[in-house]
Scaffold this motif. Structure first.
Motif, PDB file in Angstrom:
ATOM      1  N   ALA A  42       0.810  -1.220   0.000  1.00  0.00           N
ATOM      2  CA  ALA A  42       0.000   0.000   0.000  1.00  0.00           C
ATOM      3  C   ALA A  42       0.844   1.271   0.000  1.00  0.00           C
ATOM      4  CB  ALA A  42      -0.940  -0.004   1.209  1.00  0.00           C
ATOM      5  N   ASP A  43       2.081   1.163   0.466  1.00  0.00           N
ATOM      6  CA  ASP A  43       2.990   2.312   0.480  1.00  0.00           C
ATOM      7  C   ASP A  43       3.845   2.398  -0.780  1.00  0.00           C
ATOM      8  OD1 ASP A  43       2.152   3.100   3.067  1.00  0.00           O
ATOM      9  OD2 ASP A  43       3.513   1.621   3.970  1.00  0.00           O
ATOM     10  N   GLY A  44       3.604   1.493  -1.744  1.00  0.00           N
ATOM     11  CA  GLY A  44       4.371   1.489  -2.983  1.00  0.00           C
ATOM     12  C   GLY A  44       5.740   0.843  -2.869  1.00  0.00           C
ATOM     13  N   MET A  45       5.986   0.116  -1.791  1.00  0.00           N
ATOM     14  CA  MET A  45       7.273  -0.554  -1.587  1.00  0.00           C
ATOM     15  C   MET A  45       7.218  -1.988  -2.128  1.00  0.00           C
ATOM     16  SD  MET A  45       9.154   1.734  -0.149  1.00  0.00           S
ATOM     17  CE  MET A  45      10.533   0.735   0.348  1.00  0.00           C
ATOM     18  N   MET A  46       8.309  -2.412  -2.741  1.00  0.00           N
ATOM     19  CA  MET A  46       8.388  -3.770  -3.280  1.00  0.00           C
ATOM     20  C   MET A  46       8.419  -4.791  -2.142  1.00  0.00           C
ATOM     21  SD  MET A  46      11.166  -3.178  -6.326  1.00  0.00           S
ATOM     22  CE  MET A  46      12.250  -2.136  -5.362  1.00  0.00           C
ATOM     23  N   TYR A  47       7.655  -5.888  -2.333  1.00  0.00           N
ATOM     24  CA  TYR A  47       7.653  -6.943  -1.314  1.00  0.00           C
ATOM     25  C   TYR A  47       7.596  -8.343  -1.914  1.00  0.00           C
ATOM     26  CZ  TYR A  47       2.670  -7.800  -2.004  1.00  0.00           C
ATOM     27  OH  TYR A  47       1.454  -8.135  -2.548  1.00  0.00           O
ATOM     28  N   GLY A  48       7.730  -8.455  -3.210  1.00  0.00           N
ATOM     29  CA  GLY A  48       7.685  -9.754  -3.861  1.00  0.00           C
ATOM     30  C   GLY A  48       7.830  -9.593  -5.352  1.00  0.00           C
ATOM     31  N   SER A  49       7.743 -10.688  -6.080  1.00  0.00           N
ATOM     32  CA  SER A  49       7.947 -10.674  -7.524  1.00  0.00           C
ATOM     33  C   SER A  49       7.011 -11.643  -8.229  1.00  0.00           C
ATOM     34  CB  SER A  49       9.383 -11.096  -7.870  1.00  0.00           C
ATOM     35  OG  SER A  49      10.336 -10.259  -7.276  1.00  0.00           O
TER      36      SER A  49
END
Length: 89
Positions: A42-49
């Motif tokens: 939700a904050d626009g941070m990458m957390y997976g692919s």
């Protein structure tokens, strides 16, 4: 065949992702990738692919996933590989 590789980063591993990003991108460009990109929170941070690759079989898909520089660096908490059928796009 197409295979989708769905990965979730370990909690707090953004620095591991950043440190290995150049090698990961080079790997993507040197292989049979059809689509690729990160999941964003939700904050626009990458957390997976999500990576969709074209391979001969699921064994080749597993080999591809095992040799991804992100996987070798220990970035992922979970990796799922599914055979995928493109319908639209």
């Amino acid at each position: 065949m197409l295979a989708a590789i769905i990965c979730t980063d370990k909690p707090g591993a953004i620095e591991t992702r950043k440190a290995n990003r150049d090698d990961h991108i080079a790997y993507l460009k040197s292989t049979s990738v059809v689509h690729a990109g990160p999941f964003l929170n939700a904050d626009g941070m990458m957390y997976g692919s999500l990576v969709v690759i074209e391979v001969d079989d699921m064994t080749a898909a597993q080999d591809w996933a095992d040799n991804d520089p992100y996987a070798k660096a220990g970035l992922f908490d979970a990796v799922r590989i599914e055979q995928w059928n493109k319908v639209i796009g």
